[in-house]
Design a protein around this motif. Structure first.
Motif, PDB file in Angstrom:
ATOM      1  N   TRP A 248       0.929  -1.235   0.046  1.00  0.00           N
ATOM      2  CA  TRP A 248      -0.084  -0.049  -0.127  1.00  0.00           C
ATOM      3  C   TRP A 248       0.825   1.209  -0.149  1.00  0.00           C
ATOM      4  CZ3 TRP A 248      -4.566  -0.102  -1.448  1.00  0.00           C
ATOM      5  CH2 TRP A 248      -5.488  -1.380  -1.187  1.00  0.00           C
ATOM      6  N   ALA A 249       2.154   1.280   0.877  1.00  0.00           N
ATOM      7  CA  ALA A 249       2.853   2.466   0.584  1.00  0.00           C
ATOM      8  C   ALA A 249       3.452   2.416  -0.688  1.00  0.00           C
ATOM      9  CB  ALA A 249       3.985   2.239   1.604  1.00  0.00           C
ATOM     10  N   ASP A 250       3.578   1.552  -1.422  1.00  0.00           N
ATOM     11  CA  ASP A 250       4.192   1.814  -2.688  1.00  0.00           C
ATOM     12  C   ASP A 250       2.996   2.415  -3.566  1.00  0.00           C
ATOM     13  OD1 ASP A 250       6.823   0.515  -2.305  1.00  0.00           O
ATOM     14  OD2 ASP A 250       6.301  -1.206  -2.794  1.00  0.00           O
ATOM     15  N   THR A 251       1.939   1.920  -3.433  1.00  0.00           N
ATOM     16  CA  THR A 251       0.716   2.411  -4.224  1.00  0.00           C
ATOM     17  C   THR A 251       0.600   4.091  -3.918  1.00  0.00           C
ATOM     18  OG1 THR A 251      -0.433   0.267  -4.222  1.00  0.00           O
ATOM     19  CG2 THR A 251      -1.580   2.293  -4.553  1.00  0.00           C
ATOM     20  N   LEU A 252       0.609   4.288  -2.880  1.00  0.00           N
ATOM     21  CA  LEU A 252       0.590   5.606  -2.442  1.00  0.00           C
ATOM     22  C   LEU A 252       1.523   6.411  -2.893  1.00  0.00           C
ATOM     23  CD1 LEU A 252      -1.108   8.020  -0.796  1.00  0.00           C
ATOM     24  CD2 LEU A 252       0.280   7.233   1.320  1.00  0.00           C
ATOM     25  N   ALA A 253       2.922   5.852  -2.868  1.00  0.00           N
ATOM     26  CA  ALA A 253       3.978   6.785  -3.357  1.00  0.00           C
ATOM     27  C   ALA A 253       4.010   7.105  -4.821  1.00  0.00           C
ATOM     28  CB  ALA A 253       5.323   6.108  -3.180  1.00  0.00           C
ATOM     29  N   ASN A 254       3.422   6.245  -5.562  1.00  0.00           N
ATOM     30  CA  ASN A 254       3.266   6.235  -7.033  1.00  0.00           C
ATOM     31  C   ASN A 254       2.154   7.220  -7.544  1.00  0.00           C
ATOM     32  OD1 ASN A 254       5.196   4.305  -8.602  1.00  0.00           O
ATOM     33  ND2 ASN A 254       4.457   2.838  -7.215  1.00  0.00           N
ATOM     34  N   ARG A 255       1.045   7.126  -6.496  1.00  0.00           N
ATOM     35  CA  ARG A 255      -0.394   7.955  -6.552  1.00  0.00           C
ATOM     36  C   ARG A 255       0.159   9.231  -6.418  1.00  0.00           C
ATOM     37  NH1 ARG A 255      -6.210   6.956  -4.009  1.00  0.00           N
ATOM     38  NH2 ARG A 255      -7.136   8.945  -4.547  1.00  0.00           N
ATOM     39  N   ALA A 256       1.015   9.443  -5.338  1.00  0.00           N
ATOM     40  CA  ALA A 256       1.387  11.063  -4.840  1.00  0.00           C
ATOM     41  C   ALA A 256       2.496  11.520  -5.378  1.00  0.00           C
ATOM     42  CB  ALA A 256       1.362  10.960  -3.471  1.00  0.00           C
ATOM     43  N   ASP A 257       3.256  10.516  -6.049  1.00  0.00           N
ATOM     44  CA  ASP A 257       4.857  10.841  -6.551  1.00  0.00           C
ATOM     45  C   ASP A 257       5.637  11.669  -5.622  1.00  0.00           C
ATOM     46  OD1 ASP A 257       6.680  10.763  -8.577  1.00  0.00           O
ATOM     47  OD2 ASP A 257       6.061  12.809  -8.998  1.00  0.00           O
ATOM     48  N   GLU A 258       5.503  11.023  -4.316  1.00  0.00           N
ATOM     49  CA  GLU A 258       6.113  11.611  -3.057  1.00  0.00           C
ATOM     50  C   GLU A 258       6.476  10.202  -2.405  1.00  0.00           C
ATOM     51  OE1 GLU A 258       7.234  14.418  -2.588  1.00  0.00           O
ATOM     52  OE2 GLU A 258       5.842  15.562  -3.841  1.00  0.00           O
ATOM     53  N   ALA A 259       7.564  10.483  -1.502  1.00  0.00           N
ATOM     54  CA  ALA A 259       7.915   9.476  -0.397  1.00  0.00           C
ATOM     55  C   ALA A 259       6.974   9.229   0.628  1.00  0.00           C
ATOM     56  CB  ALA A 259       9.258   9.944   0.348  1.00  0.00           C
ATOM     57  N   VAL A 260       6.899   8.047   1.096  1.00  0.00           N
ATOM     58  CA  VAL A 260       5.904   7.606   1.835  1.00  0.00           C
ATOM     59  C   VAL A 260       6.431   7.076   3.187  1.00  0.00           C
ATOM     60  CG1 VAL A 260       3.735   6.076   2.418  1.00  0.00           C
ATOM     61  CG2 VAL A 260       3.906   7.319   0.064  1.00  0.00           C
ATOM     62  N   TRP A 261       5.908   7.619   4.539  1.00  0.00           N
ATOM     63  CA  TRP A 261       6.452   6.877   5.866  1.00  0.00           C
ATOM     64  C   TRP A 261       5.230   6.150   6.416  1.00  0.00           C
ATOM     65  CZ3 TRP A 261      10.228  11.163   8.344  1.00  0.00           C
ATOM     66  CH2 TRP A 261      11.152  11.400   7.552  1.00  0.00           C
ATOM     67  N   VAL A 262       5.581   5.190   7.125  1.00  0.00           N
ATOM     68  CA  VAL A 262       4.475   4.648   7.896  1.00  0.00           C
ATOM     69  C   VAL A 262       5.432   4.458   9.248  1.00  0.00           C
ATOM     70  CG1 VAL A 262       3.509   2.167   8.605  1.00  0.00           C
ATOM     71  CG2 VAL A 262       3.739   2.938   6.077  1.00  0.00           C
ATOM     72  N   ALA A 263       4.490   4.798  10.186  1.00  0.00           N
ATOM     73  CA  ALA A 263       5.079   4.988  11.727  1.00  0.00           C
ATOM     74  C   ALA A 263       4.145   4.632  12.903  1.00  0.00           C
ATOM     75  CB  ALA A 263       5.625   6.289  11.756  1.00  0.00           C
ATOM     76  N   VAL A 264       5.002   4.097  14.059  1.00  0.00           N
ATOM     77  CA  VAL A 264       4.025   3.821  15.045  1.00  0.00           C
ATOM     78  C   VAL A 264       4.647   4.735  16.243  1.00  0.00           C
ATOM     79  CG1 VAL A 264       3.773   1.353  14.533  1.00  0.00           C
ATOM     80  CG2 VAL A 264       5.776   1.970  15.914  1.00  0.00           C
ATOM     81  N   LEU A 265       3.831   4.739  17.613  1.00  0.00           N
ATOM     82  CA  LEU A 265       4.295   5.615  18.500  1.00  0.00           C
ATOM     83  C   LEU A 265       5.005   4.784  19.378  1.00  0.00           C
ATOM     84  CD1 LEU A 265       3.604   8.400  19.526  1.00  0.00           C
ATOM     85  CD2 LEU A 265       1.902   7.540  20.931  1.00  0.00           C
ATOM     86  N   THR A 266       5.956   5.529  19.910  1.00  0.00           N
ATOM     87  CA  THR A 266       6.969   4.805  20.896  1.00  0.00           C
ATOM     88  C   THR A 266       7.039   5.946  22.188  1.00  0.00           C
ATOM     89  OG1 THR A 266       8.882   5.253  19.865  1.00  0.00           O
ATOM     90  CG2 THR A 266       7.896   3.176  19.178  1.00  0.00           C
ATOM     91  N   GLY A 267       6.711   5.795  23.022  1.00  0.00           N
ATOM     92  CA  GLY A 267       6.602   6.977  24.154  1.00  0.00           C
ATOM     93  C   GLY A 267       6.256   8.193  23.675  1.00  0.00           C
ATOM     94  N   ASP A 268       7.002   9.230  23.459  1.00  0.00           N
ATOM     95  CA  ASP A 268       6.393  10.535  23.126  1.00  0.00           C
ATOM     96  C   ASP A 268       7.224  10.886  21.869  1.00  0.00           C
ATOM     97  OD1 ASP A 268       9.293  10.931  23.828  1.00  0.00           O
ATOM     98  OD2 ASP A 268       8.762  12.513  24.887  1.00  0.00           O
TER      99      ASP A 268
END
Length: 257
Positions: free
Chosen positions: A86-106
């Protein structure tokens, strides 16, 4: 807590934050324990490959064993596994880098980075740790946390990484309420000058799991001609990942509260 384990973790964190190499005396001062105790901790960590000592200076730095542990975490991180295509799909659609992140502490921890499709030199940001309040990814997550957790983070440290970072808790609280209504968060040069982001929350069976977003130069990401297209694309992809994680339609990204 087991005190020796807690101290060992603090030593590792100081080595991660304090520069390429630190000596026993510096670490003892930073951790707040006696030099013999720090030296014993370092020798144990060195034996496990978590730190290494420079033969010439006697100073210590993080070791390759941590990379192995980090890779093992990424390999078993369900959000990352579900978001790869899905991140690759979004990167191609937006023509931008895509990050996926989780919360660890603050902080938010980047668990996946899909490069911008254009063939330019890009730096892999997997493993980057960013204060939650300075990025769209962090705000997209915190906006959907239980109220008590959100309150605790708002009452904690709100660092200023740039002149645009928001350090006023009341202003951030208002922004989080708006994100809760719209289902997406924006960042305008709050963590790095010249960069912007648009992110949406991702849910699993139990609640908020993380966030996904497009990251790039502010003049591209927040350009009036494409900003809304990016918002729509990010929210749609976040919703699809949420469904794959078992959130169902009622828990998908973009819900209102």
């Amino acid at each position: 807590m087991v005190q020796s384990v807690q101290r060992a973790v603090r030593v590792l964190r100081e080595l991660a934050a304090g520069g390429p190499r630190l000596g026993v005396t510096e670490l003892a001062e930073r951790v707040g324990v006696a030099k013999p105790t720090v030296h014993a901790l370092l020798r144990t960590l060195e034996g496990e490959g978590l730190v290494v000592q420079d033969a010439e200076t006697g100073r210590y730095q993080l070791g390759p064993g941590l990379l192995m542990l980090g890779n093992a975490y990424l390999d078993t991180q369900e959000l990352r596994a579900r978001s790869l295509s899905w991140a690759d799909t979004l990167a191609n659609r937006a023509d931008e880098a895509v990050w996926v992140a989780v919360l660890t502490g603050d902080h938010v921890f980047v668990v996946h980075h899909a490069f911008r499709p254009e063939g330019v030199v890009q730096i892999l940001e997997v493993g980057a740790s960013i204060p939650w309040s300075t990025c769209a990814l962090g705000k997209a997550i915190v906006a959907f946390l239980p109220p008590e957790q959100r309150k605790e983070l708002l009452e904690g440290e709100l660092p200023a990484l740039t002149g645009s970072s928001i350090t006023d808790a009341a202003a951030l609280a208002r922004q989080l309420e708006e994100i809760g209504r719209t289902g997406h968060a924006l960042e305008n040069q709050e963590s790095a000058l010249g960069d912007a982001g648009i992110a949406a929350p991702v849910f699993d069976r139990s609640g908020i799991a993380g966030a996904i977003g497009v990251i790039g130069p502010v003049e591209r990401v927040l350009d009036d001609a494409v900003r809304q297209d990016h918002v729509v694309a990010v929210r749609e992809v976040a919703r699809q990942i949420s469904r794959e994680l078992g959130a169902g339609r009622s828990g998908a990204a973009g819900r209102t509260r």
